[in-house]
Design an enzyme around this catalytic site. Sequence first.
Site, PDB file in Angstrom:
ATOM      1  N   ARG B  54       0.829  -1.211   0.000  1.00  0.00           N
ATOM      2  CA  ARG B  54       0.000   0.000   0.000  1.00  0.00           C
ATOM      3  C   ARG B  54       0.868   1.267   0.000  1.00  0.00           C
ATOM      4  O   ARG B  54       0.398   2.333  -0.362  1.00  0.00           O
ATOM      5  CB  ARG B  54      -0.973   0.003   1.173  1.00  0.00           C
ATOM      6  CG  ARG B  54      -2.072  -1.035   1.038  1.00  0.00           C
ATOM      7  CD  ARG B  54      -3.273  -0.781   1.933  1.00  0.00           C
ATOM      8  NE  ARG B  54      -2.936  -0.229   3.225  1.00  0.00           N
ATOM      9  CZ  ARG B  54      -2.512  -0.939   4.265  1.00  0.00           C
ATOM     10  NH1 ARG B  54      -2.374  -2.235   4.164  1.00  0.00           N
ATOM     11  NH2 ARG B  54      -2.245  -0.337   5.412  1.00  0.00           N
ATOM     12  N   TYR B  58      -0.205   4.392  -2.131  1.00  0.00           N
ATOM     13  CA  TYR B  58      -0.330   5.769  -1.635  1.00  0.00           C
ATOM     14  C   TYR B  58       0.533   6.730  -2.444  1.00  0.00           C
ATOM     15  O   TYR B  58       0.120   7.850  -2.763  1.00  0.00           O
ATOM     16  CB  TYR B  58       0.031   5.842  -0.146  1.00  0.00           C
ATOM     17  CG  TYR B  58      -0.820   4.966   0.752  1.00  0.00           C
ATOM     18  CD1 TYR B  58      -0.281   4.393   1.896  1.00  0.00           C
ATOM     19  CD2 TYR B  58      -2.163   4.706   0.461  1.00  0.00           C
ATOM     20  CE1 TYR B  58      -1.041   3.576   2.723  1.00  0.00           C
ATOM     21  CE2 TYR B  58      -2.922   3.894   1.276  1.00  0.00           C
ATOM     22  CZ  TYR B  58      -2.356   3.323   2.413  1.00  0.00           C
ATOM     23  OH  TYR B  58      -3.114   2.512   3.225  1.00  0.00           O
ATOM     24  N   TYR B  80     -13.146   9.461   2.347  1.00  0.00           N
ATOM     25  CA  TYR B  80     -14.251   9.171   3.267  1.00  0.00           C
ATOM     26  C   TYR B  80     -13.894   9.573   4.691  1.00  0.00           C
ATOM     27  O   TYR B  80     -12.716   9.665   5.045  1.00  0.00           O
ATOM     28  CB  TYR B  80     -14.656   7.689   3.187  1.00  0.00           C
ATOM     29  CG  TYR B  80     -13.689   6.711   3.814  1.00  0.00           C
ATOM     30  CD1 TYR B  80     -12.652   6.163   3.083  1.00  0.00           C
ATOM     31  CD2 TYR B  80     -13.858   6.290   5.139  1.00  0.00           C
ATOM     32  CE1 TYR B  80     -11.781   5.261   3.653  1.00  0.00           C
ATOM     33  CE2 TYR B  80     -12.989   5.377   5.712  1.00  0.00           C
ATOM     34  CZ  TYR B  80     -11.949   4.865   4.961  1.00  0.00           C
ATOM     35  OH  TYR B  80     -11.088   3.965   5.534  1.00  0.00           O
ATOM     36  N   HIS B  82     -12.994  11.715   7.737  1.00  0.00           N
ATOM     37  CA  HIS B  82     -12.175  12.921   7.802  1.00  0.00           C
ATOM     38  C   HIS B  82     -10.914  12.625   6.997  1.00  0.00           C
ATOM     39  O   HIS B  82     -10.230  11.638   7.272  1.00  0.00           O
ATOM     40  CB  HIS B  82     -11.839  13.214   9.267  1.00  0.00           C
ATOM     41  CG  HIS B  82     -11.132  14.514   9.488  1.00  0.00           C
ATOM     42  ND1 HIS B  82      -9.987  14.878   8.808  1.00  0.00           N
ATOM     43  CD2 HIS B  82     -11.408  15.543  10.323  1.00  0.00           C
ATOM     44  CE1 HIS B  82      -9.594  16.064   9.211  1.00  0.00           C
ATOM     45  NE2 HIS B  82     -10.437  16.491  10.137  1.00  0.00           N
ATOM     46  N   VAL B  85      -7.692  11.970   9.143  1.00  0.00           N
ATOM     47  CA  VAL B  85      -7.691  11.054  10.279  1.00  0.00           C
ATOM     48  C   VAL B  85      -7.401   9.640   9.795  1.00  0.00           C
ATOM     49  O   VAL B  85      -8.191   9.054   9.054  1.00  0.00           O
ATOM     50  CB  VAL B  85      -9.057  11.115  11.010  1.00  0.00           C
ATOM     51  CG1 VAL B  85      -9.127  10.059  12.116  1.00  0.00           C
ATOM     52  CG2 VAL B  85      -9.259  12.500  11.613  1.00  0.00           C
ATOM     53  N   ALA B 112     -14.847   8.172  11.422  1.00  0.00           N
ATOM     54  CA  ALA B 112     -15.460   7.013  12.078  1.00  0.00           C
ATOM     55  C   ALA B 112     -15.443   7.199  13.594  1.00  0.00           C
ATOM     56  O   ALA B 112     -16.361   6.777  14.297  1.00  0.00           O
ATOM     57  CB  ALA B 112     -14.724   5.731  11.690  1.00  0.00           C
ATOM     58  N   GLN B 154      -8.108  -0.125  11.793  1.00  0.00           N
ATOM     59  CA  GLN B 154      -7.593  -1.066  10.793  1.00  0.00           C
ATOM     60  C   GLN B 154      -7.266  -2.426  11.432  1.00  0.00           C
ATOM     61  O   GLN B 154      -6.258  -3.065  11.098  1.00  0.00           O
ATOM     62  CB  GLN B 154      -6.378  -0.473  10.030  1.00  0.00           C
ATOM     63  CG  GLN B 154      -6.727   0.799   9.280  1.00  0.00           C
ATOM     64  CD  GLN B 154      -5.640   1.317   8.330  1.00  0.00           C
ATOM     65  OE1 GLN B 154      -5.921   2.079   7.438  1.00  0.00           O
ATOM     66  NE2 GLN B 154      -4.399   0.894   8.487  1.00  0.00           N
ATOM     67  N   ALA B 195     -19.247   2.153  11.243  1.00  0.00           N
ATOM     68  CA  ALA B 195     -20.193   3.246  11.005  1.00  0.00           C
ATOM     69  C   ALA B 195     -21.024   2.952   9.757  1.00  0.00           C
ATOM     70  O   ALA B 195     -20.567   2.258   8.853  1.00  0.00           O
ATOM     71  CB  ALA B 195     -19.420   4.554  10.816  1.00  0.00           C
ATOM     72  N   THR B 223     -13.613  -1.113  13.463  1.00  0.00           N
ATOM     73  CA  THR B 223     -12.794  -0.410  14.448  1.00  0.00           C
ATOM     74  C   THR B 223     -13.071  -1.070  15.800  1.00  0.00           C
ATOM     75  O   THR B 223     -14.211  -1.392  16.107  1.00  0.00           O
ATOM     76  CB  THR B 223     -13.177   1.080  14.505  1.00  0.00           C
ATOM     77  OG1 THR B 223     -12.953   1.664  13.219  1.00  0.00           O
ATOM     78  CG2 THR B 223     -12.348   1.825  15.539  1.00  0.00           C
TER      79      THR B 223
END
Lengths: 92, 251
Positions: B54, B58, B80, B82, B85, B112, B154, B195, B223
Amino acid sequence: MSNIIQLLERIGQDASLQDTANLTEAVNIAAIPSDIKKSILEQNSSSLERQLDICPDIVAFLLPAENEDDKEQENEDDKESDQEAIRSIING
Amino acid sequence: MTLGAHICPIAKSHIQEADVVFSGVSNGIVELWIQEMHNDVRSLQKYYSEGKSRNISYREMIEAMLTEVRVGKKVVGAFYGHPGVFAYAPHKSIELALAEGFSAKMIPGISAEDCLIADLGIDPGQYGCSQYEASQLLFYQRQLDPSAYLILWQVGIVGDKTMAKFSTHGAYRQVLVDLLSESYPLNHQVILYEAAVLPIEATRIERIMLSEFVEAKITQHTTMVIPPCREMIKNEKILARLSEIERYLNE
């Protein structure tokens, strides 16, 4: 598609649609296919994704556990200590 | 976090006013929703691939966004929750854009964590709250305070050093349980939380014992919230010092 998304947006924004009766009315009068109405009223997001031909396998991990800069520094530190070990062996 | 409900007016306006929008969202229907706001929305999903680090993904996301910035476009990254965050690419994109002399800013969103505070009825101010990326908690020595809330993000990929997995085996989860059991009893109640992303979705609030985490159903959206397992212990030395100050000032 647009009517469906607009309805979902409205459901998210309109406090009155948190009431089941109001929600049912809003969905029933919406100009969207009946199978989509059913999915929305049944709160079946998996079914809705299939009906909208959405790939369900969206990846949402946005943070690495380790900062890449920290890892590069760690690798540099490892290399230095390896070299130090080699020097010690050579020097006895 | 939730389609329709949690986008602020200025964020929506930025999307509508952009020359190009990149979307990093957690649900394909949310992507469709953003596509309703702008005619050039480019999904960042294509940079992910199981087996591919990843970190590479990124970097590619950042480069895709900055490429458009460098040719003079107004670029919006729509992420998605914030965007700042537990998200690397948004922060790094802004950092690099500013370093190259461009204007860049982040508009806060509802994360979340914000959702779980509302949905679980907890106040991080009541006992304090720490939060960590779950794998980072394993890789580094941290001091946990079991008299405060602990939020782990995560958890679906806990223990993955390769950064290339989209889920991890129960053996990795056992390592997390073993670490947490140094501070919490194995029968301590923890919460698996997800969420609602679509306004028709139910929120997932599943209470299990810590020991049950290994076999629990965990997705990439999960989470873990760990409530305190003991009361806060007074700091008598500091309290005495504060009383002394109070007495002195009132003399």
